[in-house]
Design a protein around this motif. Structure first.
Motif, mmCIF file in Angstrom:
data_model
loop_
_atom_site.group_PDB
_atom_site.id
_atom_site.type_symbol
_atom_site.label_atom_id
_atom_site.label_comp_id
_atom_site.label_asym_id
_atom_site.label_seq_id
_atom_site.Cartn_x
_atom_site.Cartn_y
_atom_site.Cartn_z
ATOM 1 N N LEU A 26 4.674 -3.234 12.619
ATOM 2 C CA LEU A 26 5.807 -3.774 11.854
ATOM 3 C C LEU A 26 7.074 -2.966 12.109
ATOM 4 C CD1 LEU A 26 4.124 -4.577 8.388
ATOM 5 C CD2 LEU A 26 4.234 -5.973 10.455
ATOM 6 N N GLU A 27 7.055 -2.175 13.166
ATOM 7 C CA GLU A 27 8.185 -1.274 13.401
ATOM 8 C C GLU A 27 9.481 -2.019 13.718
ATOM 9 O OE1 GLU A 27 8.187 1.515 16.879
ATOM 10 O OE2 GLU A 27 8.410 3.011 15.299
ATOM 11 N N GLY A 28 10.548 -1.533 13.108
ATOM 12 C CA GLY A 28 11.905 -1.993 13.423
ATOM 13 C C GLY A 28 12.647 -0.789 13.966
ATOM 14 N N PRO A 29 13.490 -0.120 13.154
ATOM 15 C CA PRO A 29 14.051 1.157 13.584
ATOM 16 C C PRO A 29 12.899 2.137 13.827
ATOM 17 C CG PRO A 29 15.068 0.392 11.542
ATOM 18 C CD PRO A 29 13.907 -0.501 11.795
ATOM 19 N N PRO A 30 13.059 3.079 14.767
ATOM 20 C CA PRO A 30 11.937 3.972 15.079
ATOM 21 C C PRO A 30 11.345 4.628 13.830
ATOM 22 C CG PRO A 30 13.750 4.353 16.587
ATOM 23 C CD PRO A 30 14.260 3.382 15.558
ATOM 24 N N GLY A 31 10.051 4.376 13.618
ATOM 25 C CA GLY A 31 9.340 4.994 12.502
ATOM 26 C C GLY A 31 9.444 4.254 11.182
ATOM 27 N N PHE A 32 10.216 3.148 11.178
ATOM 28 C CA PHE A 32 10.427 2.440 9.907
ATOM 29 C C PHE A 32 10.091 0.946 10.029
ATOM 30 C CE2 PHE A 32 13.306 6.088 9.766
ATOM 31 C CZ PHE A 32 12.937 6.663 8.544
ATOM 32 N N ALA A 33 9.843 0.346 8.881
ATOM 33 C CA ALA A 33 9.483 -1.076 8.868
ATOM 34 C C ALA A 33 10.671 -1.954 9.249
ATOM 35 C CB ALA A 33 8.978 -1.449 7.472
ATOM 36 N N HIS A 34 10.382 -2.988 10.007
ATOM 37 C CA HIS A 34 11.375 -4.003 10.363
ATOM 38 C C HIS A 34 11.829 -4.717 9.081
ATOM 39 C CE1 HIS A 34 13.043 -7.666 12.100
ATOM 40 N NE2 HIS A 34 13.019 -7.071 13.293
ATOM 41 N N GLY A 35 13.138 -5.030 9.021
ATOM 42 C CA GLY A 35 13.662 -5.712 7.826
ATOM 43 C C GLY A 35 12.999 -7.058 7.574
ATOM 44 N N GLY A 36 12.569 -7.719 8.645
ATOM 45 C CA GLY A 36 11.893 -9.005 8.478
ATOM 46 C C GLY A 36 10.539 -8.842 7.798
ATOM 47 N N SER A 37 9.879 -7.726 8.096
ATOM 48 C CA SER A 37 8.580 -7.497 7.431
ATOM 49 C C SER A 37 8.800 -7.177 5.955
ATOM 50 C CB SER A 37 7.802 -6.379 8.130
ATOM 51 O OG SER A 37 8.420 -5.114 7.937
ATOM 52 N N THR A 38 9.904 -6.497 5.662
ATOM 53 C CA THR A 38 10.237 -6.221 4.263
ATOM 54 C C THR A 38 10.519 -7.537 3.529
ATOM 55 O OG1 THR A 38 11.206 -4.129 4.959
ATOM 56 C CG2 THR A 38 11.792 -4.908 2.763
ATOM 57 N N ALA A 39 11.259 -8.426 4.207
ATOM 58 C CA ALA A 39 11.549 -9.733 3.613
ATOM 59 C C ALA A 39 10.254 -10.513 3.397
ATOM 60 C CB ALA A 39 12.498 -10.512 4.517
ATOM 61 N N ALA A 40 9.339 -10.404 4.370
ATOM 62 C CA ALA A 40 8.082 -11.163 4.269
ATOM 63 C C ALA A 40 7.244 -10.709 3.073
ATOM 64 C CB ALA A 40 7.285 -11.019 5.561
ATOM 65 N N ILE A 41 7.180 -9.397 2.873
ATOM 66 C CA ILE A 41 6.347 -8.921 1.751
ATOM 67 C C ILE A 41 7.029 -9.239 0.415
ATOM 68 C CG2 ILE A 41 7.158 -6.508 1.550
ATOM 69 C CD1 ILE A 41 3.464 -7.537 1.546
ATOM 70 N N LEU A 42 8.379 -9.216 0.404
ATOM 71 C CA LEU A 42 9.083 -9.627 -0.822
ATOM 72 C C LEU A 42 8.886 -11.113 -1.083
ATOM 73 C CD1 LEU A 42 12.432 -7.626 -0.676
ATOM 74 C CD2 LEU A 42 10.872 -7.693 -2.632
ATOM 75 N N ASP A 43 9.014 -11.920 -0.038
ATOM 76 C CA ASP A 43 8.837 -13.369 -0.169
ATOM 77 C C ASP A 43 7.437 -13.682 -0.701
ATOM 78 O OD1 ASP A 43 9.419 -16.071 0.056
ATOM 79 O OD2 ASP A 43 8.888 -16.180 2.179
ATOM 80 N N SER A 44 6.444 -12.997 -0.141
ATOM 81 C CA SER A 44 5.061 -13.257 -0.553
ATOM 82 C C SER A 44 4.804 -12.804 -1.985
ATOM 83 C CB SER A 44 4.087 -12.530 0.379
ATOM 84 O OG SER A 44 4.252 -12.992 1.681
ATOM 85 N N THR A 45 5.406 -11.680 -2.375
ATOM 86 C CA THR A 45 5.157 -11.170 -3.723
ATOM 87 C C THR A 45 5.900 -12.011 -4.757
ATOM 88 O OG1 THR A 45 4.925 -8.961 -2.770
ATOM 89 C CG2 THR A 45 5.178 -9.089 -5.145
ATOM 90 N N LEU A 46 7.183 -12.279 -4.500
ATOM 91 C CA LEU A 46 7.930 -13.127 -5.435
ATOM 92 C C LEU A 46 7.358 -14.552 -5.427
ATOM 93 C CD1 LEU A 46 9.897 -10.675 -5.257
ATOM 94 C CD2 LEU A 46 11.765 -12.312 -5.395
ATOM 95 N N GLY A 47 7.047 -15.044 -4.212
ATOM 96 C CA GLY A 47 6.495 -16.397 -4.093
ATOM 97 C C GLY A 47 5.119 -16.500 -4.732
ATOM 98 N N GLY A 48 4.308 -15.456 -4.549
ATOM 99 C CA GLY A 48 2.974 -15.448 -5.171
ATOM 100 C C GLY A 48 3.088 -15.474 -6.684
#
Ligand SMILES: CCCCCCCCCCCC(=O)SCCNC(=O)CCNC(=O)[C@H](O)C(C)(C)COP(=O)(O)OP(=O)(O)OC[C@H]1O[C@@H](n2cnc3c(N)ncnc32)[C@H](O)[C@@H]1OP(=O)(O)O
Length: 233
Positions: A140-162
């Motif tokens: 899920l890497e975006g910037p070196p060593g950190f999560a990609h913003g799209g993966s952050t959006a995906a987990i937020l979407d899934s949690t809020l959507g869930g």
């Protein structure tokens, strides 16, 4: 997408769940109930929301803390599968909405444990809250060593959507606003929190945020405008 799915299979049992409306079955009447169950195929029935070897001690600690809170029934751990069926009850009859052959649920599409989205969700029905423990893997890497913003959006979407799904019924994401506050280190453990704000007609308003497990760092916020729309009657 399921909205346009017209394949239905009769004669299966269904446990009570949220109310919903589905375009696909509109002509046949009103959907009374809906529930999520795993596909009866050995390769996809594994409950992925249980500890595995990739989980860090921090992830296990948070998991055990939440499992403790499930003991009195206020919190419930939600099982999670690589592919699930949606069972609906319609006019007293039970149906299964079919998905595309060989499809996978996006959030569970990486087979090898720990490389992608490693997460478990806990629901508090009375408080209208859903909390997700999330450990982002190296795929899920975006910037070196950190999560990609799209993966952050995906987990937020899934949690809020869930949360919207379990509290209000079958939804589609209409709008998701995110403020990224601090990058999420790969392999760290964060808590994704969501809460149902209000329901106005078919509009389900949610808020949420992501914090580090120790609560010290705010990683992201999903603003009060985040909107999920109930499937059309
Ligand atoms: C634990 C795991 C479990 C499993 C649960 C899984 C959870 C996973 C969650 C992931 C969900 C997704 O990724 S879903 C995939 C991403 N989303 C999509 O692809 C959605 C694409 N968009 C659409 O299909 C459509 O635009 C809809 C469904 C959002 C809305 O269309 P519609 O049904 O025709 O409704 P429409 O009349 O346009 O709008 C209804 C009302 O909502 C308002 N509205 C609609 N869109 C917006 C908007 N963007 N911003 C503001 N307001 C909006 C309208 O003004 C109207 O208000 P008023 O006039 O009534 O006041």
């Amino acid at each position: 997408m399921l909205r346009s799915c017209t394949q239905l299979v009769k004669g299966l049992t269904c446990r009570p769940s949220a109310r919903c409306r589905l375009d696909a079955v509109r002509s046949r009447g009103v959907v009374d109930r809906i529930s999520l169950v795993p596909f009866s195929n050995a390769s996809v029935t594994t409950d992925c929301a249980l500890p595995n070897d990739s989980w860090s001690p921090d992830m296990l600690e948070q998991f055990n803390k939440f499992m403790e809170m499930t003991r009195d029934g206020t919190w419930k751990r939600l099982p999670s599968y690589r592919k699930f069926m949606e069972k609906v009850t319609l006019g007293g009859k039970e149906y299964v909405l079919k998905r595309a052959p060989n499809s996978r649920f996006f959030m569970r599409s990486i087979d090898k444990e720990g490389l992608g989205f490693e997460y478990v969700m806990f629901l508090n029905q009375a408080q209208k809250r859903l909390v997700c423990l999330f450990q982002p893997g190296i795929y899920l890497e975006g910037p070196p060593g950190f999560a990609h913003g799209g993966s952050t959006a995906a987990i937020l979407d899934s949690t809020l959507g869930g949360c919207a799904f379990y509290m209000a019924g079958r939804i589609m994401t209409g709008n998701l606003n995110i403020n990224y506050k601090s990058p999420i280190p790969l392999g760290s453990v964060v808590l994704v929190e969501s809460k149902l704000d209000r329901v106005e007609g078919r509009k389900v308003f949610m808020t949420g945020h992501i914090r580090s497990a120790d609560g010290q760092t705010l990683h992201a916020e999903a603003t009060g405008k985040s909107l999920f729309v109930l499937s059309q009657p």
